[in-house]
Design a protein around this motif. Structure first.
Motif, PDB file in Angstrom:
ATOM      1  N   SER A   1      15.400  16.043   4.200  1.00 30.07           N
ATOM      2  CA  SER A   1      16.083  14.822   4.645  1.00 30.07           C
ATOM      3  C   SER A   1      17.299  14.509   3.791  1.00 30.07           C
ATOM      4  O   SER A   1      17.267  14.642   2.561  1.00 30.07           O
ATOM      5  CB  SER A   1      15.138  13.616   4.559  1.00 30.07           C
ATOM      6  OG  SER A   1      14.021  13.793   5.377  1.00 30.07           O
ATOM      7  N   GLY A   2      18.341  14.050   4.487  1.00 32.72           N
ATOM      8  CA  GLY A   2      19.485  13.479   3.809  1.00 32.72           C
ATOM      9  C   GLY A   2      19.210  12.011   3.523  1.00 32.72           C
ATOM     10  O   GLY A   2      18.113  11.501   3.789  1.00 32.72           O
TER      11      GLY A   2
ATOM     12  N   ARG B   1      25.651  13.973   1.482  1.00 30.25           N
ATOM     13  CA  ARG B   1      24.229  13.747   1.234  1.00 30.25           C
ATOM     14  C   ARG B   1      23.535  13.033   2.389  1.00 30.25           C
ATOM     15  O   ARG B   1      22.323  12.886   2.377  1.00 30.25           O
ATOM     16  CB  ARG B   1      24.024  12.923  -0.036  1.00 30.25           C
ATOM     17  CG  ARG B   1      24.579  13.525  -1.309  1.00 30.25           C
ATOM     18  CD  ARG B   1      24.431  15.027  -1.385  1.00 30.25           C
ATOM     19  NE  ARG B   1      24.663  15.547  -2.712  1.00 30.25           N
ATOM     20  CZ  ARG B   1      25.826  15.951  -3.188  1.00 30.25           C
ATOM     21  NH1 ARG B   1      26.905  15.882  -2.439  1.00 30.25           N
ATOM     22  NH2 ARG B   1      25.932  16.428  -4.396  1.00 30.25           N
TER      23      ARG B   1
ATOM     24  N   LEU C   1      23.935  16.374   5.351  1.00 34.27           N
ATOM     25  CA  LEU C   1      23.591  17.680   4.781  1.00 34.27           C
ATOM     26  C   LEU C   1      24.508  18.775   5.322  1.00 34.27           C
ATOM     27  O   LEU C   1      24.102  19.915   5.516  1.00 34.27           O
ATOM     28  CB  LEU C   1      22.105  18.025   4.994  1.00 34.27           C
ATOM     29  CG  LEU C   1      21.113  17.041   4.398  1.00 34.27           C
ATOM     30  CD1 LEU C   1      19.676  17.516   4.617  1.00 34.27           C
ATOM     31  CD2 LEU C   1      21.384  16.768   2.925  1.00 34.27           C
TER      32      LEU C   1
ATOM     33  N   GLN D   1      22.214  23.930   1.521  1.00 32.57           N
ATOM     34  CA  GLN D   1      21.377  24.232   0.365  1.00 32.57           C
ATOM     35  C   GLN D   1      21.207  25.740   0.173  1.00 32.57           C
ATOM     36  O   GLN D   1      21.068  26.197  -0.959  1.00 32.57           O
ATOM     37  CB  GLN D   1      20.002  23.572   0.512  1.00 32.57           C
ATOM     38  CG  GLN D   1      20.002  22.088   0.194  1.00 32.57           C
ATOM     39  CD  GLN D   1      20.813  21.285   1.175  1.00 32.57           C
ATOM     40  OE1 GLN D   1      20.625  21.380   2.373  1.00 32.57           O
ATOM     41  NE2 GLN D   1      21.733  20.485   0.670  1.00 32.57           N
TER      42      GLN D   1
ATOM     43  N   CYS E   1      19.181  16.558  -1.713  1.00 29.47           N
ATOM     44  CA  CYS E   1      18.323  16.166  -0.595  1.00 29.47           C
ATOM     45  C   CYS E   1      16.890  15.973  -1.075  1.00 29.47           C
ATOM     46  O   CYS E   1      16.567  16.276  -2.221  1.00 29.47           O
ATOM     47  CB  CYS E   1      18.371  17.196   0.532  1.00 29.47           C
ATOM     48  SG  CYS E   1      17.746  18.832   0.072  1.00 29.47           S
ATOM     49  N   ARG E   2      16.053  15.492  -0.169  1.00 30.18           N
ATOM     50  CA  ARG E   2      14.644  15.295  -0.433  1.00 30.18           C
ATOM     51  C   ARG E   2      13.840  16.160   0.530  1.00 30.18           C
ATOM     52  O   ARG E   2      14.238  16.347   1.696  1.00 30.18           O
ATOM     53  CB  ARG E   2      14.280  13.823  -0.233  1.00 30.18           C
ATOM     54  CG  ARG E   2      12.806  13.540  -0.438  1.00 30.18           C
ATOM     55  CD  ARG E   2      12.508  12.068  -0.277  1.00 30.18           C
ATOM     56  NE  ARG E   2      11.085  11.858  -0.189  1.00 30.18           N
ATOM     57  CZ  ARG E   2      10.419  10.966  -0.913  1.00 30.18           C
ATOM     58  NH1 ARG E   2      11.051  10.196  -1.764  1.00 30.18           N
ATOM     59  NH2 ARG E   2       9.112  10.832  -0.773  1.00 30.18           N
TER      60      ARG E   2
END
Length: 155
Positions: free
Chosen positions: A6-7, A43, A46, A95, A150-151
């Motif tokens: 997730s962004g 962010r 993404l 990423q 990111c998470r």
């Protein structure tokens, strides 16, 4: 392994879009124009900004927990971002092409593990971390220059 990348939510940033440079400075933010591909990672979406695209550079508390691991730092947000990215069971290209620092946290926000990994090897690390029942979520940072990216949560 089922997981979600997730962004950040877009809502905290929308009021900044379109502000003039002075108003942004008053809020601790600046507008920048992407000069090259793959150097300005948003962010929220993404996605990397394309050359000529405008972004906001601002400070953000990305790990708002009541532990010594509370953290904040600079992030980019594309002014063209429309919504928070949520990607299931796939690592976004943003990423995949970076060296990453991955931090694994428990439910209370205490870091349990951390590792630096090439983005192309992120998926096996996600699986290994989520095999550990203590791990609740991951925060991914760009290892160069070290900003929050990111998470990742269990799916």
């Amino acid at each position: 392994m089922d997981y979600i990348v997730s962004g950040l939510p877009i809502e905290p940033f929308q009021s900044l879009f379109g502000l003039d440079d002075e108003a942004l400075r008053e809020r601790g933010a600046v507008r920048q124009v992407a000069e090259a591909s793959h150097g300005y990672p948003c962010r929220v979406s993404l996605q990397d900004a394309e050359p000529g695209e405008t972004l906001l550079l601002l400070h953000w508390r990305h790990h708002d927990v009541d532990t010594p691991y509370r953290a904040s730092g600079p992030i980019y947000v594309r002014e063209a971002a429309q919504a928070m990215a949520r990607v299931r069971n796939s690592v976004p290209p943003q990423q995949q092409r970076r060296l990453l620092s991955v931090r694994a946290y428990d439910r209370e926000g205490w870091m349990q593990q951390a590792e630096v990994v090439d983005g192309a090897a992120l998926e096996p690390l996600i699986e290994r971390y989520f095999d550990d029942t203590r791990i609740d979520y991951l925060h991914v940072h760009n290892a160069r220059p070290g900003c929050y990216a990111c998470r990742i949560d269990r799916g």
